[in-house]
Design an enzyme around this catalytic site. Sequence first.
Site, PDB file in Angstrom:
ATOM      1  N   LYS A  35      -6.860   4.153 -22.326  1.00  0.00           N
ATOM      2  CA  LYS A  35      -7.655   3.198 -23.120  1.00  0.00           C
ATOM      3  C   LYS A  35      -6.902   2.831 -24.399  1.00  0.00           C
ATOM      4  O   LYS A  35      -6.220   3.654 -24.988  1.00  0.00           O
ATOM      5  CB  LYS A  35      -9.009   3.835 -23.477  1.00  0.00           C
ATOM      6  CG  LYS A  35      -9.826   2.973 -24.404  1.00  0.00           C
ATOM      7  CD  LYS A  35     -11.286   2.951 -24.117  1.00  0.00           C
ATOM      8  CE  LYS A  35     -11.977   1.874 -24.954  1.00  0.00           C
ATOM      9  NZ  LYS A  35     -11.912   0.545 -24.314  1.00  0.00           N
ATOM     10  N   CYS A 121      -7.973  -8.469 -28.127  1.00  0.00           N
ATOM     11  CA  CYS A 121      -9.147  -8.034 -28.893  1.00  0.00           C
ATOM     12  C   CYS A 121      -9.255  -8.867 -30.171  1.00  0.00           C
ATOM     13  O   CYS A 121      -8.280  -9.450 -30.614  1.00  0.00           O
ATOM     14  CB  CYS A 121      -9.037  -6.561 -29.228  1.00  0.00           C
ATOM     15  SG  CYS A 121      -7.529  -6.148 -30.098  1.00  0.00           S
ATOM     16  N   LYS A 153      -0.458  -7.457 -23.025  1.00  0.00           N
ATOM     17  CA  LYS A 153      -1.663  -7.685 -22.212  1.00  0.00           C
ATOM     18  C   LYS A 153      -2.354  -8.943 -22.715  1.00  0.00           C
ATOM     19  O   LYS A 153      -2.820  -9.003 -23.858  1.00  0.00           O
ATOM     20  CB  LYS A 153      -2.585  -6.472 -22.308  1.00  0.00           C
ATOM     21  CG  LYS A 153      -3.914  -6.674 -21.594  1.00  0.00           C
ATOM     22  CD  LYS A 153      -4.102  -5.713 -20.478  1.00  0.00           C
ATOM     23  CE  LYS A 153      -5.451  -5.850 -19.821  1.00  0.00           C
ATOM     24  NZ  LYS A 153      -6.128  -4.577 -19.691  1.00  0.00           N
ATOM     25  N   GLY A 231     -10.121  -7.365 -10.684  1.00  0.00           N
ATOM     26  CA  GLY A 231     -10.863  -7.374  -9.427  1.00  0.00           C
ATOM     27  C   GLY A 231     -10.178  -6.729  -8.247  1.00  0.00           C
ATOM     28  O   GLY A 231     -10.541  -7.007  -7.103  1.00  0.00           O
ATOM     29  N   GLY A 252      -9.100  -1.430 -12.261  1.00  0.00           N
ATOM     30  CA  GLY A 252     -10.016  -1.167 -13.372  1.00  0.00           C
ATOM     31  C   GLY A 252     -11.425  -0.869 -12.929  1.00  0.00           C
ATOM     32  O   GLY A 252     -11.759   0.252 -12.527  1.00  0.00           O
TER      33      GLY A 252
HETATM   34  C1  LIG Z   1     -15.378  -0.766 -19.668  1.00  0.00           C
HETATM   35  C2  LIG Z   1     -14.055  -1.461 -19.840  1.00  0.00           C
HETATM   36  C3  LIG Z   1     -13.250  -1.153 -20.923  1.00  0.00           C
HETATM   37  C4  LIG Z   1     -12.024  -1.784 -21.093  1.00  0.00           C
HETATM   38  N1  LIG Z   1     -11.230  -1.442 -22.152  1.00  0.00           N
HETATM   39  C5  LIG Z   1      -9.997  -1.986 -22.289  1.00  0.00           C
HETATM   40  C6  LIG Z   1      -9.117  -1.552 -23.321  1.00  0.00           C
HETATM   41  O1  LIG Z   1      -9.408  -0.651 -24.106  1.00  0.00           O
HETATM   42  N2  LIG Z   1      -7.914  -2.174 -23.406  1.00  0.00           N
HETATM   43  C7  LIG Z   1      -7.506  -3.155 -22.532  1.00  0.00           C
HETATM   44  O2  LIG Z   1      -6.376  -3.665 -22.659  1.00  0.00           O
HETATM   45  N3  LIG Z   1      -8.316  -3.565 -21.524  1.00  0.00           N
HETATM   46  C8  LIG Z   1      -9.538  -2.998 -21.393  1.00  0.00           C
HETATM   47  N4  LIG Z   1     -10.353  -3.393 -20.350  1.00  0.00           N
HETATM   48  C9  LIG Z   1      -9.889  -4.452 -19.434  1.00  0.00           C
HETATM   49  C10 LIG Z   1      -9.275  -3.870 -18.151  1.00  0.00           C
HETATM   50  O3  LIG Z   1      -8.135  -3.090 -18.427  1.00  0.00           O
HETATM   51  C11 LIG Z   1      -8.898  -5.000 -17.164  1.00  0.00           C
HETATM   52  O4  LIG Z   1      -7.938  -5.840 -17.767  1.00  0.00           O
HETATM   53  C12 LIG Z   1     -10.087  -5.860 -16.760  1.00  0.00           C
HETATM   54  O5  LIG Z   1     -11.257  -5.084 -16.635  1.00  0.00           O
HETATM   55  C13 LIG Z   1      -9.845  -6.590 -15.435  1.00  0.00           C
HETATM   56  O6  LIG Z   1      -9.580  -5.682 -14.381  1.00  0.00           O
HETATM   57  P1  LIG Z   1     -10.718  -5.138 -13.358  1.00  0.00           P
HETATM   58  O7  LIG Z   1     -11.445  -6.330 -12.855  1.00  0.00           O
HETATM   59  O8  LIG Z   1      -9.969  -4.382 -12.309  1.00  0.00           O
HETATM   60  O9  LIG Z   1     -11.612  -4.249 -14.182  1.00  0.00           O
HETATM   61  C14 LIG Z   1     -11.594  -2.771 -20.162  1.00  0.00           C
HETATM   62  C15 LIG Z   1     -12.410  -3.085 -19.074  1.00  0.00           C
HETATM   63  C16 LIG Z   1     -13.613  -2.445 -18.894  1.00  0.00           C
HETATM   64  C17 LIG Z   1     -14.467  -2.792 -17.698  1.00  0.00           C
END
Ligand SMILES: Cc1cc2nc3c(=O)[nH]c(=O)nc-3n(C[C@H](O)[C@H](O)[C@H](O)COP(=O)(O)O)c2cc1C
Length: 288
Positions: A35, A121, A153, A231, A252
């Site tokens: 994270k 962010c 990112k 996804g 994720g």
């Molecule tokens: C609960 C949650 C917390 C996340 N926290 C971060 C984070 O701290 N830093 C970051 O770069 N992305 C964060 N993300 C984004 C994920 O790393 C990812 O880019 C995004 O969810 C898309 O991928 P997914 O559809 O497989 O979840 C977070 C996503 C979720 C769902």
Amino acid sequence: MRLANPVMTASGTAGLGTELGAYFDVSSLGAVVVKSLAPFEWPGNPAPRLAPVPGGMVNAVGLQGPGVEAWLRGGMIELIEAGATVVASLWGRTIEEYRRGAEMLAGAPAEVVAVEINLSCPNLDKQIIAHDAQMSAEVIAASQVCGRPVWAKLSPNTDRLVEIARSVTAAGAEAVTLVNTVQARTLDGVAPALANGSGGLSGRCIHPIAVRAVHDVAAAIPEISIIGVGGVTGGAEAAELLAAGADAVQVGTATFADPRAPLRVLRDLERWARQHHIPRLADIGLLG
Ligand SMILES: Cc1cc2nc3c(=O)[nH]c(=O)nc-3n(C[C@H](O)[C@H](O)[C@H](O)COP(=O)(O)O)c2cc1C
């Protein structure tokens, strides 16, 4: 750089240490991306912070974390002892805060093979840094003090993704990670479902957005290294991102439904590679 295989966890969905170690051997993944951490402790947003929606979820966790130094003394050591290849993730509100976090990470051991810079962010003006090509480049340049490969990112919430990818690459990013969550808002009846109001949409429903982002950047900048995320729930989505131009993938939100999802994606992908006569997954792409 080369990872043992092209499957990683996505930042923020796999904890700060070996939380997933109860479900599978974390050393089997290409890397565990932790994270995002700031150079200070941060409480995140008030609850509720997660809301399920069809095909995914909206979150506004708000980057809760203990800070880089506490992680270096705790979660990082756990991960290294478990044999994981580790990627740190960094966030800040200003260029100076990113520089400070990157300086702290300069002392990390070699098992921390890269630092992913979360540019998606809000900064002090509540703007997403990754929507500003100039500021993104300055953050990436300042983060080089971490002394290892830096990945940028990026956000899918912009029509200038290619320009921003070019800008962070010119500033020294070795790869771009595409994509972070999609800006969203969901209601519970007539009231916002999240205490923060808005949040970020993730999960299977954003997969076509990630594929589009990876394709657009790969087509415009063929020499760039891309980590696809968004996804991925099984090998099919991972293969789709690789086919669109990614060199590696991250898993994720799927991990919330099935903590073994990253390992399952890796096994699916190994089968897919055999079917396509690719003898070693490590032969896919620069990062893989
Ligand atoms: C609960 C949650 C917390 C996340 N926290 C971060 C984070 O701290 N830093 C970051 O770069 N992305 C964060 N993300 C984004 C994920 O790393 C990812 O880019 C995004 O969810 C898309 O991928 P997914 O559809 O497989 O979840 C977070 C996503 C979720 C769902």
